[in-house]
Design a protein around this motif. Sequence first.
Motif, PDB file in Angstrom:
ATOM      1  N   SER A 186       0.825  -1.212   0.000  1.00 20.89           N
ATOM      2  CA  SER A 186       0.000   0.000   0.000  1.00 20.89           C
ATOM      3  C   SER A 186       0.857   1.259   0.000  1.00 20.89           C
ATOM      4  N   GLY A 187       1.924   1.259   0.794  1.00 18.94           N
ATOM      5  CA  GLY A 187       2.803   2.430   0.855  1.00 18.94           C
ATOM      6  C   GLY A 187       3.531   2.670  -0.452  1.00 18.94           C
ATOM      7  N   LEU A 188       4.048   1.613  -1.056  1.00 22.21           N
ATOM      8  CA  LEU A 188       4.755   1.750  -2.332  1.00 22.21           C
ATOM      9  C   LEU A 188       3.793   2.189  -3.429  1.00 22.21           C
ATOM     10  N   GLU A 220      -4.940   5.327  -3.313  1.00 26.57           N
ATOM     11  CA  GLU A 220      -4.991   4.199  -2.410  1.00 26.57           C
ATOM     12  C   GLU A 220      -5.093   2.894  -3.200  1.00 26.57           C
ATOM     13  N   PHE A 221      -4.383   1.864  -2.742  1.00 27.93           N
ATOM     14  CA  PHE A 221      -4.396   0.566  -3.408  1.00 27.93           C
ATOM     15  C   PHE A 221      -5.760  -0.086  -3.218  1.00 27.93           C
ATOM     16  N   LEU A 225       4.176   5.676  -5.487  1.00 27.47           N
ATOM     17  CA  LEU A 225       4.415   5.668  -6.924  1.00 27.47           C
ATOM     18  C   LEU A 225       3.217   6.170  -7.738  1.00 27.47           C
ATOM     19  N   SER A 226       2.026   6.155  -7.152  1.00 24.78           N
ATOM     20  CA  SER A 226       0.838   6.580  -7.903  1.00 24.78           C
ATOM     21  C   SER A 226       0.424   8.013  -7.581  1.00 24.78           C
TER      22      SER A 226
END
Length: 184
Positions: free
Chosen positions: A94-96, A105-106, A100-101
Amino acid sequence: MVLDGHFYLWLPPEIGQPVVASFTLIFLFMVISGLILWWPKKRSNLKQSLKIKWSGRWRRKNYDLHQVLGFYVMIFAFVFAVTGLVWGFSWFRSGLYSALSGGEEFVEYYTPPSDSTKVWSNDIPVLDAVWMKMNVYYPDAEWIEVHPPNMKGPPLLPMPILMLLLIGNQIIGILIKIRWKSFQ
């Protein structure tokens, strides 16, 4: 069998998965600390740190092989560790993803609900209609995936233009073949 070893060390998933993910996190710290230790103190020594001095004594060759090959392998090791952590820890994934986005939120993958037992009628959802049509065309298929579009609104190209492009590409391909045969 092989995936069970990679994901769980052939242990029960609730035990093996955290163990593998934790050791992958330790491995990532080792890779980063190796990069810090490798980093030359002077910028002018960077070029020397990326090459092996083959004319030196065997100790120098051994040192250079360890240092230079370790640096190049570190690139792959970093990628392997990060992908392993994405699979191993949901907080890391989720953090990565958020980093990167740009802060999004994933969203966890889920199978959308669909009633495949309905008989065709015009009042059923489009995805269900596609699902039933695919089952008619491919009755022996082991699995069929039907995905909704990623964006809302009308399609990018209206169907007549899309058909014209497809037919046009076939005509161009036939013309190229005809011209190619006339040159031979």
